[in-house]
Design an enzyme around this catalytic site. Structure first.
Site, PDB file in Angstrom:
ATOM      1  N   LYS A  34      -2.840   6.447   1.332  1.00  0.00           N
ATOM      2  CA  LYS A  34      -2.752   6.894   2.725  1.00  0.00           C
ATOM      3  C   LYS A  34      -1.784   8.075   2.845  1.00  0.00           C
ATOM      4  O   LYS A  34      -0.776   8.027   3.549  1.00  0.00           O
ATOM      5  CB  LYS A  34      -2.329   5.730   3.623  1.00  0.00           C
ATOM      6  CG  LYS A  34      -2.813   5.850   5.057  1.00  0.00           C
ATOM      7  CD  LYS A  34      -2.654   4.535   5.796  1.00  0.00           C
ATOM      8  CE  LYS A  34      -3.015   4.643   7.263  1.00  0.00           C
ATOM      9  NZ  LYS A  34      -4.444   4.931   7.476  1.00  0.00           N
ATOM     10  N   ARG A  57       0.830  -1.206   0.000  1.00  0.00           N
ATOM     11  CA  ARG A  57       0.000   0.000   0.000  1.00  0.00           C
ATOM     12  C   ARG A  57       0.866   1.259   0.000  1.00  0.00           C
ATOM     13  O   ARG A  57       0.535   2.247  -0.655  1.00  0.00           O
ATOM     14  CB  ARG A  57      -0.952  -0.006   1.196  1.00  0.00           C
ATOM     15  CG  ARG A  57      -1.972   1.109   1.163  1.00  0.00           C
ATOM     16  CD  ARG A  57      -3.099   0.899   2.145  1.00  0.00           C
ATOM     17  NE  ARG A  57      -2.631   0.941   3.526  1.00  0.00           N
ATOM     18  CZ  ARG A  57      -3.425   0.771   4.577  1.00  0.00           C
ATOM     19  NH1 ARG A  57      -4.713   0.519   4.405  1.00  0.00           N
ATOM     20  NH2 ARG A  57      -2.949   0.816   5.806  1.00  0.00           N
TER      21      ARG A  57
END
Length: 323
Positions: free
Chosen positions: A170, A68
């Protein structure tokens, strides 16, 4: 709570990350023109280390955090560590701070990996240098309610993310914009805010720091990660666990009407685990949901936490034991 050590690794934009080093936990120095300070070029991750009954330490799916971060770095034009470097850095950080990992059942050691554009850059451009840093803190429950059900407020005035934006990565720049709505909701007695899609204001997105699920009978729905929603690792794991338990899980657009008609609602995230929602307030109407023993939420949370802490056999290869 400050712990003993943090991990630091630096590289220029023309290089790849090599081996970093552990340093005593403390302040870092940044140029006033660092990319992260001027243009928000930064990412963060979150994962936890758990202590088993026999004292061994466990990490849960750390390679997913690494992937991620790599995806986020690509979107934000940053250099990221390899999966192996990322996981190894987490292991080093946990072992260096192992005395801070709480006893079984008393909490966990939260790990916060950061990727920051630390090189000086005055004009709008990618940073010439990047810093990969991990620090840690022992934690218990994220919400002040503890394990009590959450009370969410459906936000219609503020958006969390927009289509083709950065809602799916993120990045640090996603989080300051939610503070206004969150503070306003908490001042009115709510636990947190549930956001709607910016285009139609009809579909659920996510809560400020976690994903949302609704359940009715044996069906579980959660908004699809279509570019505006963060692909949570706990979210992904809960979907797999639920399907293993015989539930039919759909990832698709979920409307406010479906939320109102649900039997159960719960949130998932690294910090919150699987947290029950007791009520949702939408347009001044409060809707209450089933919580407590025998619920889907409790079943999924018990299984997830059991795997994370080594109580339940890990059949998926999710858990890494740190020596």
């Amino acid at each position: 709570m400050p712990t003993d050590f943090m991990y630091i690794n630096k590289c220029s934009s023309a290089q790849n990350f090599g081996q970093g080093q552990l340093s005593p936990y403390g302040h870092i120095q940044l140029s006033p023109s660092a990319g992260v300070l001027n243009y928000g070029q930064g990412l963060f991750e979150g994962t936890k280390a758990y202590r088993k009954e026999n004292g061994k330490l466990l990490l849960f799916r750390p390679e997913q955090n690494a992937i991620r971060m790599q995806n986020g770095a690509e979107r934000m034009c940053m250099i990221s560590p390899s999966i192996d470097h990322f996981v190894d850095a987490l292991k080093q950080t946990v072992l260096a701070n192992k005395r801070w990992v709480p006893p079984p059942g008393k909490g966990s050691l939260y790990l916060r990996p950061l990727l920051l554009g630390t090189g000086p850059v005055l004009g709008l451009a990618p940073s010439p240098e990047y810093t990969f840093l991990i620090y840690a803190s022992p934690v218990r429950n994220y919400f002040k309610e503890g394990s009590a059900p959450l009370n969410l407020f459906v936000e219609e005035d503020y958006d969390r993310a927009s289509r083709r934006g950065t809602g799916s990565v993120k990045t640090i720049s996603n989080y300051a914009p939610v503070l206004m709505a969150q503070i306003r909701a908490k001042s009115r007695g709510f636990s947190d805010v549930l956001y709607l899609d910016s285009a139609t204001k009809k579909n659920l997105e996510e809560v400020s720091s976690c994903n949302i699920f609704i359940a009715k009978d044996k069906y579980i729905l959660t908004p699809a990660t279509n570019g505006t929603i963060l692909a949570g690792i706990t979210r992904k794991s809960v979907i797999e666990i639920a399907r293993d338990h015989g539930y039919q899980v759909e990832e698709r657009a979920v409307t406010v009407d479906e939320l109102i008609e649900a039997d159960e609602v719960f949130c998932t995230g690294t910090a919150v685990g699987v947290a029950p929602v007791g009520s949702v307030t939408y347009q001044d109407k409060r809707v209450e949901y089933i919580t407590g023993s025998g619920t889907i939420c409790q079943e999924l949370n018990s299984t997830l936490l059991g795997i994370q802490t080594g109580i339940i056999e890990d059949k998926n290869g999710w858990v890494i034991e740190i020596n």
